[in-house]
Design a protein around this motif. Structure first.
Motif, mmCIF file in Angstrom:
data_model
loop_
_atom_site.group_PDB
_atom_site.id
_atom_site.type_symbol
_atom_site.label_atom_id
_atom_site.label_comp_id
_atom_site.label_asym_id
_atom_site.label_seq_id
_atom_site.Cartn_x
_atom_site.Cartn_y
_atom_site.Cartn_z
ATOM 1 N N CYS A 131 -52.201 -30.021 -0.230
ATOM 2 C CA CYS A 131 -50.944 -29.319 0.020
ATOM 3 C C CYS A 131 -50.473 -28.516 -1.192
ATOM 4 C CB CYS A 131 -49.869 -30.325 0.415
ATOM 5 S SG CYS A 131 -48.273 -29.572 0.718
ATOM 6 N N PHE A 132 -50.177 -27.305 -0.905
ATOM 7 C CA PHE A 132 -49.615 -26.441 -1.947
ATOM 8 C C PHE A 132 -48.143 -26.167 -1.701
ATOM 9 C CE2 PHE A 132 -52.851 -24.711 -4.790
ATOM 10 C CZ PHE A 132 -53.958 -25.356 -4.292
ATOM 11 N N ASN A 133 -47.709 -26.685 -0.659
ATOM 12 C CA ASN A 133 -46.312 -26.433 -0.316
ATOM 13 C C ASN A 133 -45.414 -27.449 -1.024
ATOM 14 O OD1 ASN A 133 -44.071 -25.319 0.963
ATOM 15 N ND2 ASN A 133 -44.280 -26.687 2.724
ATOM 16 N N THR A 191 -46.827 -20.122 -5.896
ATOM 17 C CA THR A 191 -47.790 -19.888 -4.823
ATOM 18 C C THR A 191 -47.089 -19.831 -3.481
ATOM 19 O OG1 THR A 191 -49.484 -21.081 -6.052
ATOM 20 C CG2 THR A 191 -49.844 -20.779 -3.699
ATOM 21 N N VAL A 192 -46.211 -20.737 -3.326
ATOM 22 C CA VAL A 192 -45.486 -20.784 -2.061
ATOM 23 C C VAL A 192 -44.722 -19.490 -1.831
ATOM 24 C CG1 VAL A 192 -43.617 -21.907 -0.816
ATOM 25 C CG2 VAL A 192 -45.275 -23.271 -2.072
ATOM 26 N N LEU A 233 -48.452 -20.454 8.357
ATOM 27 C CA LEU A 233 -47.464 -20.797 9.375
ATOM 28 C C LEU A 233 -47.956 -21.904 10.288
ATOM 29 C CD1 LEU A 233 -46.142 -17.282 10.314
ATOM 30 C CD2 LEU A 233 -45.016 -19.048 8.976
ATOM 31 N N TYR A 234 -49.169 -22.201 10.162
ATOM 32 C CA TYR A 234 -49.659 -23.336 10.921
ATOM 33 C C TYR A 234 -48.895 -24.569 10.512
ATOM 34 C CZ TYR A 234 -53.875 -20.574 11.884
ATOM 35 O OH TYR A 234 -54.765 -19.621 12.287
ATOM 36 N N CYS A 235 -48.589 -24.566 9.274
ATOM 37 C CA CYS A 235 -47.879 -25.724 8.735
ATOM 38 C C CYS A 235 -46.417 -25.677 9.155
ATOM 39 C CB CYS A 235 -47.972 -25.738 7.217
ATOM 40 S SG CYS A 235 -47.011 -27.060 6.459
ATOM 41 N N GLU A 236 -46.016 -26.689 9.779
ATOM 42 C CA GLU A 236 -44.635 -26.705 10.250
ATOM 43 C C GLU A 236 -43.644 -26.720 9.107
ATOM 44 O OE1 GLU A 236 -43.788 -29.679 13.060
ATOM 45 O OE2 GLU A 236 -44.992 -28.763 14.620
ATOM 46 N N CYS A 237 -44.025 -27.405 8.107
ATOM 47 C CA CYS A 237 -43.110 -27.460 6.972
ATOM 48 C C CYS A 237 -42.960 -26.070 6.359
ATOM 49 C CB CYS A 237 -43.631 -28.433 5.921
ATOM 50 S SG CYS A 237 -43.716 -30.132 6.478
ATOM 51 N N PHE A 238 -44.078 -25.500 6.128
ATOM 52 C CA PHE A 238 -44.052 -24.183 5.522
ATOM 53 C C PHE A 238 -43.330 -23.201 6.433
ATOM 54 C CE2 PHE A 238 -45.939 -20.004 4.750
ATOM 55 C CZ PHE A 238 -45.682 -19.867 3.406
ATOM 56 N N ALA A 239 -43.672 -23.278 7.660
ATOM 57 C CA ALA A 239 -43.042 -22.384 8.624
ATOM 58 C C ALA A 239 -41.542 -22.607 8.669
ATOM 59 C CB ALA A 239 -43.644 -22.600 9.996
ATOM 60 N N ALA A 240 -41.184 -23.839 8.427
ATOM 61 C CA ALA A 240 -39.764 -24.155 8.475
ATOM 62 C C ALA A 240 -39.079 -23.792 7.168
ATOM 63 C CB ALA A 240 -39.574 -25.634 8.771
ATOM 64 N N GLY A 241 -39.875 -23.441 6.225
ATOM 65 C CA GLY A 241 -39.288 -23.062 4.954
ATOM 66 C C GLY A 241 -38.926 -24.229 4.073
ATOM 67 N N PRO A 263 -36.789 -19.655 -3.335
ATOM 68 C CA PRO A 263 -35.917 -18.581 -2.885
ATOM 69 C C PRO A 263 -36.136 -18.158 -1.459
ATOM 70 C CG PRO A 263 -36.927 -18.059 -4.972
ATOM 71 C CD PRO A 263 -37.467 -19.381 -4.552
ATOM 72 N N GLY A 264 -35.072 -18.106 -0.796
ATOM 73 C CA GLY A 264 -35.109 -17.452 0.497
ATOM 74 C C GLY A 264 -35.918 -18.083 1.580
ATOM 75 N N ILE A 265 -36.389 -19.201 1.391
ATOM 76 C CA ILE A 265 -37.218 -19.768 2.430
ATOM 77 C C ILE A 265 -36.447 -20.696 3.336
ATOM 78 C CG2 ILE A 265 -39.149 -21.253 2.872
ATOM 79 C CD1 ILE A 265 -40.398 -20.152 0.380
ATOM 80 N N GLY A 266 -36.878 -20.658 4.525
ATOM 81 C CA GLY A 266 -36.372 -21.637 5.462
ATOM 82 C C GLY A 266 -34.935 -21.485 5.842
ATOM 83 N N LEU A 267 -34.524 -20.332 5.897
ATOM 84 C CA LEU A 267 -33.127 -20.153 6.237
ATOM 85 C C LEU A 267 -32.802 -20.739 7.574
ATOM 86 C CD1 LEU A 267 -32.590 -16.636 4.941
ATOM 87 C CD2 LEU A 267 -32.127 -18.836 3.917
#
Length: 639
Positions: free
Chosen positions: A377-379, A386-387, A357-365, A238-242
């Motif tokens: 990786c937990f993403n 968790t994510v 947010l270090y993680c680009e993927c995570f940061a990118a949503g 939900p709501g990630i990486g818009l």
DNA sequence: GAGTTTGAAACT
DNA sequence: CAGTTTCAAACTC
């Protein structure tokens, strides 16, 4: 929706949310509906957006915005509008699925599908939508629904077409681009899960399609929510990486562009950045894609440049990428070769578990995917909880943590017809950088990386940002332009080196308006001036910026899938996102007021409200962005 | 490919 | 809020 219980109620449920937060919004009609239902406020804008995209007449677009403003000022009127515009929801209503189905069954030939609805129909519908007042009147009548059908079907058709035609990947990509979205309850139009997507699925889908099965059914099956299948396409949270929406768009555009290029035979384009891993495999897909946009081919190509640019900065959804990337190094190398390193998000995290947010993927949503070389990786979808929790936590700290770092501002208020810009960049890094040693000449600098100039918000030292220095003195402009003096050769070299100017730029050089060192600013202008002109080539990096904006707007308003297959609407969308928006902003915002509202040295990002502040009738531009932002935070899943 | 540099993110 | 540490990308060799 009170007025349309039967229709809307069915499909709106949670689809809304998913779609809203997904990059796809722009691509699918469903999204529209979703968005609308999701947020009452979004309805009008949303609709307008749709119409805008479908409209070739720029004037109309403006009208739309005006309408929006008007609405905004009215405020309380929104709700009434919602009810009035409930019919609009039809676009995405479950009922559409029927139409959708029917279309598919009728023919799998995209061209045929497309042909079923004329552009006129779309435009007509769009116009209707645009004119809210008019629409109101219409809605009051019983026949309004019928009137909207064209649009509806058009959307559906587009989607279907896109899906069916070689652009399946595109379609899916779009769908899936909703990085983390809620689990879809609706069996219709639910977002595909971007990173979870794998080719098996793709293949399966193709088979299904080929078999004549309905898209819906196949989709549904694949999208069973909640299944912890990390590899399946249901990695949406939900709501990630818009902000990735932009990426999705970009990638799609990118592909489209490529297609166009291919068809024209010039492909080899000159869009190195386009050749990013992400786009690689897409070619095949697109090759088969019917040139439905033939009439707009030139535009598409042109747009392609833009898109390419965009894609270079952001795209991350191409299926190809997922195939081709095996090791971080390779990925990186490919990216580098592509000219941009941000196209496809991949990380190499070792300690952050990809939950920071270090993680680009995570940061990118987005979820990490196979090409990532992350450890522990937990993403991943299986750790969705968790994510989400982590994401929430981070957002609690910084509401815009997952927002695009580079956002469009109202800084630039270039007047159409102006010569090169003398105004500040039209996009800025929302927080500003803090560079000490890189002089803002390397990608270490987020501003530079984002292709934007440094601003007063930056705390950088020795800023030499080629896109515009902190002091505002040096905005890179065309060769020989004033800004150049600020930029010494070394800087330019650095710039070129870092961004590997694509051949396209060379091409652009031929065009005075978009001459070389295309800076966001610089390009922005041409775009503004010639939104749909083939002459206006988007700034290479600016595009990304535009994407971001588009992302916002796109999400919020949803990008109509109508034209997607042909890029037509897409193009409009792009143009609007990058060009129109500025104009809008122009109208109300004064130069230099953009993002700079926040304290110059403040590290914290101001909340959307603050940053984007919406003043009734005051800053339409900002308002626009603002509206889009809300969608992001959709962290709270509506399960 | 290994190692270094860099600056954002996170932490204190 | 400032200072420090951690982190991973960007960069260099």
């Amino acid at each position: 929706m009170p007025n349309e219980p039967s229709r809307i109620a069915i499909g709106l449920p949670q689809t809304l949310k998913y779609d809203c937060s997904s990059p796809d919004c722009d691509a699918t009609p469903v999204i529209k509906t979703t968005c609308v239902s999701d947020t009452s406020l979004a309805i009008v804008p949303f609709v307008q957006e749709t119409s805008e995209k479908g409209l070739s007449d720029r004037v109309e677009i403006r009208d739309t915005f005006q309408v929006e403003q008007k609405r905004d000022t009215i405020g309380s009127e929104w709700e009434s509008l919602i009810s009035d515009t409930s019919d609009l929801l039809i676009f995405n209503s479950p009922n559409d699925s029927e139409a959708f189905r029917g279309v598919i069954q009728k023919s799998l030939d995209p061209s045929v599908l497309i042909s079923q609805f004329s552009q006129d129909d779309i435009n007509e519908a769009c116009q209707t939508t645009v004119d809210l007042d008019k629409y109101k009147d219409q809605t009051e009548g019983a026949g309004d629904m019928n009137e909207m059908n064209p649009v509806n079907e058009s959307f559906e058709v587009a989607s279907v077409t896109n899906f069916i035609s070689g652009s399946l990947t595109d379609y899916m990509e779009t769908r899936m681009s909703a990085p983390y979205s809620f689990k879809p309850d609706s069996n219709l139009h639910r977002g595909f899960r971007r990173r979870c997507l794998d080719f098996e699925m793709l293949a399966a889908r193709r088979k299904n399609l080929d078999g004549g099965s309905t898209t819906n059914s196949s989709t549904d099956n694949k999208l069973v929510p909640g299944k912890p299948d990390s590899d399946s396409p249901r990695c949406i949270v939900p709501g990630i990486g818009l902000h990735l929406n932009a990426l999705a768009i970009a990638s799609r555009d990118n592909k489209n562009m490529k297609l166009e290029t291919l068809s024209s035979g010039t492909q080899k384009l000159s869009f190195p950045s386009l050749n990013s891993p992400c786009t690689g495999g897409a070619e095949t897909t697109y090759e088969s894609l019917p040139s439905a946009s033939t009439e707009r081919e030139s535009d598409a190509v042109e747009n392609g440049v833009q898109l390419a640019e965009d894609a270079s900065q952001a795209s991350a959804y191409l299926v190809n990428e997922e195939f081709n990337q095996n090791s971080p190094k390779k990925k990186r190398r490919r990216l580098e070769q592509a000219g941009e390193g941000e196209s496809c998000k991949r990380c190499n995290c070792k300690k952050s578990k990809c939950l920071k947010l270090y993680c680009e993927c995570f940061a990118a949503g987005v979820y990490c995917i196979e090409p990532c070389s992350c450890q522990d990786c937990f993403n991943k979808p299986i750790h969705e909880d968790t994510v989400l929790a982590t994401r929430k936590q981070i957002e609690s700290r910084n509401p815009l943590a997952f927002a695009p770092k580079v956002i469009r501002t109202s800084d630039s208020v270039p007047e159409v017809g102006d010569d090169l810009i003398t105004t500040p960049a039209s996009a800025r890094h929302k927080r500003g950088c803090n560079c000490k040693k890189s002089n803002c000449l390397k990608k270490y600098c987020e501003c530079f990386q984002g292709g934007v100039g440094c601003s007063i918000n930056c705390r950088c030292e020795g800023c030499k940002n080629a896109f515009g220095r902190k002091d505002g003195s040096a905005i890179m402009e065309t060769d020989g332009e004033p800004g150049e003096e600020e930029t010494d050769p070394s800087e330019k070299n650095a710039l070129d080196k870092n961004f590997e100017k694509p051949d396209i730029l060379n091409n652009e050089e031929q065009n005075p308006a978009s001459a070389l060192p295309t800076t966001p600013l610089q390009l922005c202008r041409p775009l503004v001036q010639l939104p749909f002109s083939s002459k206006s080539k988007p700034p290479r990096f600016f595009i990304a910026i535009g994407s971001s904006s588009a992302l916002y707007t796109g999400q919020r308003y949803g990008k109509p899938s109508i034209i997607q297959p042909q890029n037509i609407i897409e193009k409009h969308f792009q143009t609007i996102a990058e060009d129109e928006t500025p104009e809008i902003l122009r109208g109300n915002s004064s130069p230099g007021t953009g993002i700079k509202t926040s304290s110059p040295n403040s590290k914290r990002i101001s909340p959307p409200q603050c940053e984007l502040g919406s003043t009734p009738g005051g800053r339409s531009g900002r308002k626009l962005i603002l509206q889009s932002i809300p969608s992001f935070p959709s962290l709270t899943p509506k399960h």
